[in-house]
Design an enzyme around this catalytic site. Structure first.
Site, PDB file in Angstrom:
ATOM      1  N   PRO A 218      -0.203 -22.523  56.799  1.00 37.71           N
ATOM      2  CA  PRO A 218       0.971 -22.728  57.636  1.00 37.71           C
ATOM      3  C   PRO A 218       1.613 -21.431  58.127  1.00 37.71           C
ATOM      4  CG  PRO A 218       1.507 -23.156  55.343  1.00 37.71           C
ATOM      5  CD  PRO A 218       0.021 -22.978  55.423  1.00 37.71           C
ATOM      6  N   ASN A 219       2.046 -21.506  59.362  1.00 36.41           N
ATOM      7  CA  ASN A 219       2.807 -20.467  60.058  1.00 36.41           C
ATOM      8  C   ASN A 219       1.984 -19.249  60.455  1.00 36.41           C
ATOM      9  OD1 ASN A 219       5.331 -21.899  60.008  1.00 36.41           O
ATOM     10  ND2 ASN A 219       5.396 -21.446  57.828  1.00 36.41           N
TER      11      ASN A 219
ATOM     12  N   ARG B 229       6.143 -13.418  64.312  1.00 36.81           N
ATOM     13  CA  ARG B 229       6.893 -13.774  63.097  1.00 36.81           C
ATOM     14  C   ARG B 229       6.953 -12.579  62.160  1.00 36.81           C
ATOM     15  NH1 ARG B 229       4.825 -16.762  57.943  1.00 36.81           N
ATOM     16  NH2 ARG B 229       6.784 -17.021  56.832  1.00 36.81           N
TER      17      ARG B 229
ATOM     18  N   TYR C  42       4.359  -8.906  58.347  1.00 38.97           N
ATOM     19  CA  TYR C  42       3.003  -9.396  58.580  1.00 38.97           C
ATOM     20  C   TYR C  42       2.201  -8.588  59.600  1.00 38.97           C
ATOM     21  CZ  TYR C  42       4.935 -13.360  56.077  1.00 38.97           C
ATOM     22  OH  TYR C  42       5.535 -14.135  55.127  1.00 38.97           O
TER      23      TYR C  42
ATOM     24  N   ASN D 111      -6.363 -17.661  53.437  1.00 39.31           N
ATOM     25  CA  ASN D 111      -4.970 -17.244  53.445  1.00 39.31           C
ATOM     26  C   ASN D 111      -4.179 -18.543  53.543  1.00 39.31           C
ATOM     27  OD1 ASN D 111      -2.380 -16.409  53.941  1.00 39.31           O
ATOM     28  ND2 ASN D 111      -2.950 -14.786  55.362  1.00 39.31           N
TER      29      ASN D 111
ATOM     30  N   ALA E 182       2.236 -20.144  52.557  1.00 43.74           N
ATOM     31  CA  ALA E 182       3.171 -20.619  51.532  1.00 43.74           C
ATOM     32  C   ALA E 182       2.546 -21.628  50.573  1.00 43.74           C
ATOM     33  CB  ALA E 182       4.409 -21.222  52.195  1.00 43.74           C
TER      34      ALA E 182
ATOM     35  N   GLU F 197      -9.180 -14.924  48.159  1.00 42.42           N
ATOM     36  CA  GLU F 197      -7.810 -15.101  48.651  1.00 42.42           C
ATOM     37  C   GLU F 197      -7.404 -13.845  49.418  1.00 42.42           C
ATOM     38  OE1 GLU F 197      -3.539 -16.223  46.661  1.00 42.42           O
ATOM     39  OE2 GLU F 197      -4.809 -14.824  45.560  1.00 42.42           O
TER      40      GLU F 197
ATOM     41  N   HIS G 275      -4.014 -12.125  51.647  1.00 42.69           N
ATOM     42  CA  HIS G 275      -2.633 -12.160  52.143  1.00 42.69           C
ATOM     43  C   HIS G 275      -2.361 -10.872  52.893  1.00 42.69           C
ATOM     44  CE1 HIS G 275      -1.433 -15.804  50.108  1.00 42.69           C
ATOM     45  NE2 HIS G 275      -2.064 -15.356  49.037  1.00 42.69           N
TER      46      HIS G 275
ATOM     47  N   SER H  92       0.630  -9.517  53.474  1.00 45.20           N
ATOM     48  CA  SER H  92       1.612  -8.759  52.696  1.00 45.20           C
ATOM     49  C   SER H  92       1.217  -8.797  51.222  1.00 45.20           C
ATOM     50  CB  SER H  92       3.015  -9.358  52.881  1.00 45.20           C
ATOM     51  OG  SER H  92       3.083 -10.646  52.294  1.00 45.20           O
TER      52      SER H  92
ATOM     53  N   ARG I  18       7.305  -9.049  46.854  1.00 41.64           N
ATOM     54  CA  ARG I  18       8.268  -9.866  47.589  1.00 41.64           C
ATOM     55  C   ARG I  18       9.071 -10.745  46.638  1.00 41.64           C
ATOM     56  NH1 ARG I  18       5.511 -12.488  52.516  1.00 41.64           N
ATOM     57  NH2 ARG I  18       7.685 -12.772  53.077  1.00 41.64           N
TER      58      ARG I  18
ATOM     59  N   ARG J 269       7.117 -16.033  45.177  1.00 46.37           N
ATOM     60  CA  ARG J 269       5.795 -15.747  45.735  1.00 46.37           C
ATOM     61  C   ARG J 269       4.836 -15.120  44.714  1.00 46.37           C
ATOM     62  NH1 ARG J 269       6.361 -16.365  51.322  1.00 46.37           N
ATOM     63  NH2 ARG J 269       8.462 -15.943  52.091  1.00 46.37           N
TER      64      ARG J 269
END
Length: 149
Positions: A11-12, A19, A24, A75, A78, A99, A101, A103, A108, A112
């Site tokens: 998502p996103n 964003r 990112y 990735n 969330a 996996e 990511h 960031s 963070r 997370r």
């Protein structure tokens, strides 16, 4: 053995480039897909690149990848921190999973810090921006090369 790597995005991630670029980066998902395609070709691999905002669709993509791909780069956005359904799909997946990511989740917010994906993955690449996807392609290329010797 398949030489295809499925790159699955949650998502996103369709909003990349606009964003929170300070978190990112400024690369769009299309930029990342193009870079991944070029790197895969250099390494003698093919990719299938997908993005969805739907948890159920991401589970479906993992299940499909399990049957057809040599590896999965995921990735999960969330869903990394919330989805037991993804975890269950990943532990049932016959393909290895890395996996990724953009960031570093550990740097963070505390929510997370826990990753259901990491618990089922071969490894995690975090905090290197879009280059993390390329590192994951290289890792799979090396593993596949060793497996065919």
């Amino acid at each position: 053995m398949s030489k295809r790597i499925d790159i699955l995005n949650g998502p996103n991630l369709n909003l990349l480039g606009t964003r929170e670029p300070e978190v990112y980066g400024s690369d769009t998902l299309k930029d990342i897909e193009a870079a991944c395609g070029a790197r895969a070709k250099e390494r003698g691999l093919e990719i299938a690149f997908h993005q969805t905002n739907s948890e159920g669709e991401l589970v479906d993509l993992i299940q499909k990848s399990s049957k057809t791909a040599a590896g999965v780069i995921l990735n999960a956005g969330a869903y990394t921190h919330t989805s037991i359904a993804l975890y269950d799909a990943l532990i049932a997946c016959k393909a290895e999973v890395i996996e990724v990511h953009l960031s570093n989740p550990q740097a963070r917010e505390e929510f997370r810090h826990d990753s259901f994906v990491a618990k089922a993955a071969l490894g995690s690449i975090c905090g290197f921006g879009a280059k993390g996807y390329l590192f994951a392609i290289d890792a799979f290329a090396d593993r596949l090369k060793k497996a065919t010797k």
